[in-house]
Every structure is written in structure tokens, then in C-alpha cells.
Design a protein around this motif. Structure first.
Motif, PDB file in Angstrom:
ATOM      1  N   THR A 101       0.834  -1.195   0.000  1.00  0.00           N
ATOM      2  CA  THR A 101       0.000   0.000   0.000  1.00  0.00           C
ATOM      3  C   THR A 101       0.870   1.247   0.000  1.00  0.00           C
ATOM      4  O   THR A 101       2.028   1.191   0.390  1.00  0.00           O
ATOM      5  CB  THR A 101      -0.924   0.039   1.230  1.00  0.00           C
ATOM      6  N   ARG A 123      -0.654   4.431   1.015  1.00  0.00           N
ATOM      7  CA  ARG A 123      -1.284   5.479   1.824  1.00  0.00           C
ATOM      8  C   ARG A 123      -1.402   5.129   3.310  1.00  0.00           C
ATOM      9  O   ARG A 123      -1.922   5.911   4.083  1.00  0.00           O
ATOM     10  CB  ARG A 123      -2.673   5.799   1.281  1.00  0.00           C
ATOM     11  N   VAL A 124      -0.959   3.951   3.716  1.00  0.00           N
ATOM     12  CA  VAL A 124      -1.025   3.593   5.131  1.00  0.00           C
ATOM     13  C   VAL A 124       0.073   4.350   5.876  1.00  0.00           C
ATOM     14  O   VAL A 124       1.234   4.276   5.508  1.00  0.00           O
ATOM     15  CB  VAL A 124      -0.882   2.071   5.319  1.00  0.00           C
ATOM     16  N   PRO A 125      -0.298   5.092   6.934  1.00  0.00           N
ATOM     17  CA  PRO A 125       0.673   5.957   7.608  1.00  0.00           C
ATOM     18  C   PRO A 125       1.589   5.183   8.560  1.00  0.00           C
ATOM     19  O   PRO A 125       1.301   4.040   8.923  1.00  0.00           O
ATOM     20  CB  PRO A 125      -0.217   6.917   8.397  1.00  0.00           C
ATOM     21  N   ALA A 179       0.122   3.403  11.642  1.00  0.00           N
ATOM     22  CA  ALA A 179      -0.401   2.043  11.519  1.00  0.00           C
ATOM     23  C   ALA A 179       0.685   1.021  11.820  1.00  0.00           C
ATOM     24  O   ALA A 179       0.416  -0.005  12.458  1.00  0.00           O
ATOM     25  CB  ALA A 179      -0.972   1.825  10.119  1.00  0.00           C
ATOM     26  N   GLY A 196      -5.176   2.831   8.003  1.00  0.00           N
ATOM     27  CA  GLY A 196      -4.912   3.482   6.725  1.00  0.00           C
ATOM     28  C   GLY A 196      -6.168   4.032   6.076  1.00  0.00           C
ATOM     29  O   GLY A 196      -6.152   5.073   5.421  1.00  0.00           O
ATOM     30  N   ARG A 197      -7.292   3.357   6.270  1.00  0.00           N
ATOM     31  CA  ARG A 197      -8.568   3.837   5.729  1.00  0.00           C
ATOM     32  C   ARG A 197      -9.073   5.031   6.541  1.00  0.00           C
ATOM     33  O   ARG A 197      -9.609   5.989   6.002  1.00  0.00           O
ATOM     34  CB  ARG A 197      -9.580   2.689   5.775  1.00  0.00           C
ATOM     35  N   PRO A 211      -5.508   8.128   6.241  1.00  0.00           N
ATOM     36  CA  PRO A 211      -4.495   7.880   5.207  1.00  0.00           C
ATOM     37  C   PRO A 211      -3.474   9.019   5.123  1.00  0.00           C
ATOM     38  O   PRO A 211      -3.729  10.136   5.564  1.00  0.00           O
ATOM     39  CB  PRO A 211      -5.315   7.794   3.918  1.00  0.00           C
TER      40      PRO A 211
END
Length: 109
Positions: free
Chosen positions: A7, A9-11, A14, A58-59, A62
Motif C-alpha cells: 500500500t 497510503r497507510v501511515p 499504523a 490506513g482507511r 491515510p
């Protein structure tokens, strides 16, 4: 690591939350709760749960800009000339070691 590779966009939050959850949960299953499962099964279950937690974070939060790997091209990366020969030698060495420590070799079954 799997979530980070797959992925963009997962910060980082996370990853920290996933690491914390995984370590605390695994420690709890080994020292406080008797789950009657082999430790590898516990690790597999925790891996799936941790991955879901990281994807949910992430959702929920993001990264504003997707991660992009920057390449500086300061070093010329060429395939090593002997990679196939050395790779084959390593595979043969692993097979020979396996045979050495099997009933064909040193082990008396």
C-alpha cells in the motif's frame, strides 16, 4: 512489512500500532491466556488481525500524499556477472547439506 510494501497510503502510525498490538497480543497468548494452539497458529492469526488493523488505520487516517520511492541513480546497478553460477552453487550446497543430515548421510534412522 507486507502492508508497507503493498500500500502507499497507510501511515507510519499504523506500523507502530500494529507492532504494539502484535507484541502485546502474542505475549498475552504465551504468558497469560492458554489458547491451546501451537505458537505458529497464534502467529498466523495475529498476522491477519494486525494486517486488518493496519489497513483500517490506513482507511481512517491515510497519508495525504502517497508514498513514492525516489531514485537518485548515483550508483549504476548492473546484474552481477556470476549470479547464476553462484545461485546454482548455493542450491547444490543446500541439497548436499540436506542429504548429509538426512538418513542418506549421517543420521541413523
Amino acid at each position: 512489512m507486507v502492508v508497507g510494501f503493498l500500500t502507499k497510503r497507510v501511515p507510519p502510525l499504523a506500523a507502530r500500532a500494529g507492532l504494539f498490538f502484535f507484541v502485546v497480543s502474542y505475549g498475552a497468548t504465551q504468558f497469560f491466556f492458554n489458547v491451546h494452539l501451537h505458537f505458529l497458529h497464534v502467529l498466523a492469526i495475529l498476522f491477519v488481525i494486525t494486517t486488518i488493523i493496519m489497513l483500517l488505520i490506513g482507511r481512517w487516517k491515510p497519508m495525504p500524499v502517497p508514498f513514492e520511492l525516489k531514485q537518485n541513480n548515483m550508483v549504476a546497478v548492473q546484474p552481477w556477472r556470476y549470479r547464476r553460477i553462484v545461485g546454482l552453487a548455493l542450491v547444490i550446497a543446500a541439497l548436499l547439506l540436506f542429504m548429509l543430515f538426512s538418513p542418506l548421510g549421517l543420521v541413523n534412522a
